[in-house]
Write an enzyme that holds these catalytic residues in place. Structure first.
Site, PDB file in Angstrom:
ATOM      1  N   HIS A   1      16.756 -35.112   4.747  1.00 16.48           N
ATOM      2  CA  HIS A   1      16.997 -36.091   5.804  1.00 16.48           C
ATOM      3  C   HIS A   1      15.692 -36.298   6.571  1.00 16.48           C
ATOM      4  O   HIS A   1      14.965 -35.330   6.826  1.00 16.48           O
ATOM      5  CB  HIS A   1      18.096 -35.588   6.746  1.00 16.48           C
ATOM      6  CG  HIS A   1      18.481 -36.570   7.806  1.00 16.48           C
ATOM      7  ND1 HIS A   1      19.295 -37.656   7.550  1.00 16.48           N
ATOM      8  CD2 HIS A   1      18.150 -36.646   9.124  1.00 16.48           C
ATOM      9  CE1 HIS A   1      19.452 -38.352   8.666  1.00 16.48           C
ATOM     10  NE2 HIS A   1      18.773 -37.759   9.632  1.00 16.48           N
TER      11      HIS A   1
ATOM     12  N   ASN B   1      20.238 -31.672   0.322  1.00 18.35           N
ATOM     13  CA  ASN B   1      19.942 -33.029   0.767  1.00 18.35           C
ATOM     14  C   ASN B   1      18.686 -32.998   1.627  1.00 18.35           C
ATOM     15  O   ASN B   1      18.389 -31.994   2.282  1.00 18.35           O
ATOM     16  CB  ASN B   1      21.102 -33.599   1.584  1.00 18.35           C
ATOM     17  CG  ASN B   1      20.825 -35.026   2.055  1.00 18.35           C
ATOM     18  OD1 ASN B   1      20.386 -35.867   1.271  1.00 18.35           O
ATOM     19  ND2 ASN B   1      21.058 -35.300   3.332  1.00 18.35           N
TER      20      ASN B   1
ATOM     21  N   ASP C   1      25.122 -34.666   6.994  1.00 19.38           N
ATOM     22  CA  ASP C   1      24.008 -33.981   7.670  1.00 19.38           C
ATOM     23  C   ASP C   1      24.419 -32.796   8.543  1.00 19.38           C
ATOM     24  O   ASP C   1      23.757 -32.495   9.546  1.00 19.38           O
ATOM     25  CB  ASP C   1      23.223 -34.982   8.541  1.00 19.38           C
ATOM     26  CG  ASP C   1      22.723 -36.175   7.750  1.00 19.38           C
ATOM     27  OD1 ASP C   1      22.402 -36.003   6.563  1.00 19.38           O
ATOM     28  OD2 ASP C   1      22.668 -37.288   8.323  1.00 19.38           O
TER      29      ASP C   1
ATOM     30  N   GLY D   1      13.667 -43.842  -4.879  1.00 24.51           N
ATOM     31  CA  GLY D   1      13.632 -42.495  -5.450  1.00 24.51           C
ATOM     32  C   GLY D   1      12.265 -41.846  -5.461  1.00 24.51           C
ATOM     33  O   GLY D   1      11.923 -41.156  -6.423  1.00 24.51           O
ATOM     34  N   SER D   2      11.475 -42.007  -4.383  1.00 26.19           N
ATOM     35  CA  SER D   2      10.136 -41.413  -4.373  1.00 26.19           C
ATOM     36  C   SER D   2      10.199 -39.885  -4.404  1.00 26.19           C
ATOM     37  O   SER D   2       9.362 -39.237  -5.038  1.00 26.19           O
ATOM     38  CB  SER D   2       9.337 -41.891  -3.160  1.00 26.19           C
ATOM     39  OG  SER D   2       9.915 -41.437  -1.953  1.00 26.19           O
ATOM     40  N   ASN D   3      11.182 -39.289  -3.723  1.00 22.08           N
ATOM     41  CA  ASN D   3      11.331 -37.834  -3.788  1.00 22.08           C
ATOM     42  C   ASN D   3      11.756 -37.383  -5.180  1.00 22.08           C
ATOM     43  O   ASN D   3      11.304 -36.347  -5.677  1.00 22.08           O
ATOM     44  CB  ASN D   3      12.353 -37.365  -2.748  1.00 22.08           C
ATOM     45  CG  ASN D   3      11.732 -37.113  -1.392  1.00 22.08           C
ATOM     46  OD1 ASN D   3      10.831 -36.295  -1.247  1.00 22.08           O
ATOM     47  ND2 ASN D   3      12.199 -37.835  -0.383  1.00 22.08           N
TER      48      ASN D   3
ATOM     49  N   GLU E   1       7.918 -35.087   3.312  1.00 26.21           N
ATOM     50  CA  GLU E   1       9.136 -34.909   2.513  1.00 26.21           C
ATOM     51  C   GLU E   1       8.788 -34.490   1.090  1.00 26.21           C
ATOM     52  O   GLU E   1       9.389 -33.567   0.529  1.00 26.21           O
ATOM     53  CB  GLU E   1       9.943 -36.213   2.471  1.00 26.21           C
ATOM     54  CG  GLU E   1      10.712 -36.541   3.725  1.00 26.21           C
ATOM     55  CD  GLU E   1      11.551 -37.797   3.557  1.00 26.21           C
ATOM     56  OE1 GLU E   1      11.995 -38.065   2.420  1.00 26.21           O
ATOM     57  OE2 GLU E   1      11.752 -38.516   4.547  1.00 26.21           O
TER      58      GLU E   1
ATOM     59  N   LEU F   1      23.150 -42.502  -0.437  1.00 32.58           N
ATOM     60  CA  LEU F   1      23.797 -42.949   0.794  1.00 32.58           C
ATOM     61  C   LEU F   1      25.314 -42.802   0.799  1.00 32.58           C
ATOM     62  O   LEU F   1      25.962 -43.168   1.780  1.00 32.58           O
ATOM     63  CB  LEU F   1      23.423 -44.415   1.064  1.00 32.58           C
ATOM     64  CG  LEU F   1      21.915 -44.692   1.178  1.00 32.58           C
ATOM     65  CD1 LEU F   1      21.669 -46.163   1.486  1.00 32.58           C
ATOM     66  CD2 LEU F   1      21.272 -43.801   2.237  1.00 32.58           C
TER      67      LEU F   1
ATOM     68  N   LEU G   1      28.891 -40.511   0.611  1.00 31.55           N
ATOM     69  CA  LEU G   1      29.385 -39.177   0.935  1.00 31.55           C
ATOM     70  C   LEU G   1      29.810 -38.471  -0.350  1.00 31.55           C
ATOM     71  O   LEU G   1      30.510 -39.044  -1.185  1.00 31.55           O
ATOM     72  CB  LEU G   1      30.576 -39.278   1.891  1.00 31.55           C
ATOM     73  CG  LEU G   1      31.071 -37.965   2.522  1.00 31.55           C
ATOM     74  CD1 LEU G   1      29.992 -37.377   3.424  1.00 31.55           C
ATOM     75  CD2 LEU G   1      32.359 -38.213   3.311  1.00 31.55           C
TER      76      LEU G   1
END
Length: 304
Positions: A198, A196, A239, A104-106, A268, A179, A181
């Site tokens: 990517h 999201n 995506d 969870g760095s973002n 990011e 990860l 859906l």
């Protein structure tokens, strides 16, 4: 320079009252100047920093003089005013839910930006399919509720698609390394409100099975000269939602997947914070053909 020597030139005279400068029709204490008994005139200074002695503080004309840096004070006021202008007036803080499956760095980066104020939002829930992951641990340490999704058969704290609205009043959903859906009912509950990120320049190297280090290995193996993060709105497939923002990162001839991943991740963090800031300030607009654009904070007539 010794502060006492500097101040000694600005002591007031107990008998003589210096005239107020006529050119500057403002109260004395607001002026970047001092009366010099030695020079018998007003002296102006731009960057004086000093501490008055107790005797000087009792002066008739320099009361309560503390450590002052007039230029720094003016710059601080100016910067504060400019920072306030950046926030869209009348826009309340947006309530955000972040979905993660790993470190969870973002998520951490966005949370820090919310706390610092560069993002006008508040993360009210962390959703994960792995309650022991690094992102979940960070959330618990910050007193952010951690919810499990998909719900397990015996999981009492699982998440249903509507509970985000009912229990947390979430306005936007941010996927940050999640990860699974997203179910159709959640997408329908949040139209144009789920983002999201990517780690490639979509539509290249996207879709089911393309995540994490697998993406960077595929980029290098293909011989692509450029990669970088993409932020897009979420639809019912992996995506394929409308692209909102991208950042180009060169692929070097000596890159390993780990090298490329590290450089892309750095971008990011920057890109996601900028996009979430625009989202919370209601600067996302939709073109007639359904393409989302980000309105510039400085120039409302400019979009990117």
């Amino acid at each position: 320079m010794d502060s006492r020597c500097f101040i000694s030139d600005f002591r007031s005279n107990s008998v003589f009252s210096p005239p107020v400068p006529k050119a500057l029709n403002k109260p004395f204490l607001a002026l970047p100047c001092c009366w010099s008994a030695r020079a018998h005139r007003w002296l102006y200074f731009e960057d004086a920093q000093f501490s008055a002695s107790p005797r000087t503080r009792k002066s008739r004309f320099l009361p309560n003089l503390e450590c002052i840096n007039i230029r720094a004070s003016r710059e601080s006021i100016k910067n504060s005013a400019e920072e306030k202008k950046k926030k869209k007036p009348g826009v309340a803080k947006k309530k955000l839910a972040v979905f993660v499956s790993g470190g969870g760095s973002n998520f951490k980066s966005i949370h820090e930006a919310c706390v610092e104020g560069s993002v006008h939002g508040e993360i009210v829930a962390l959703v994960t399919n792995k309650t022991d992951c690094g992102g979940a641990e960070y959330a618990r340490n910050k007193d952010i509720p951690v919810l499990q999704f998909p719900r397990t058969k015996d999981g009492a704290d699982g998440l249903s698609p509507t509970s985000l609205i009912r229990n947390f009043e979430v306005e936007f959903v941010l996927l940050a390394g999640f990860l699974k859906l997203i179910p159709v009912e959640l997408i329908r509950a949040y139209p144009r409100a789920i983002l999201n990120i990517h780690p490639s320049l979509l539509p290249a190297f996207g879709g089911k099975g393309y995540y994490g280090m697998k993406v960077h290995k595929a980029v290098i193996s293909s011989g692509a000269r450029y990669s970088g993060p993409t932020i897009h709105f979420v639809d019912e497939h992996y995506d394929t939602g409308r692209i909102l923002a991208q950042m180009v990162v060169p692929v070097l001839s000596t890159d390993s997947p780990e090298d490329l991943a590290a450089r892309v991740l750095k971008e990011e963090h920057k890109l996601y914070k900028e996009v979430v800031a625009a989202l919370c300030e209601e600067r996302i607009v939709w073109r007639e053909d359904g393409v989302p654009l980000i309105q510039s904070r400085q120039d409302p007539n400019h979009f990117c």
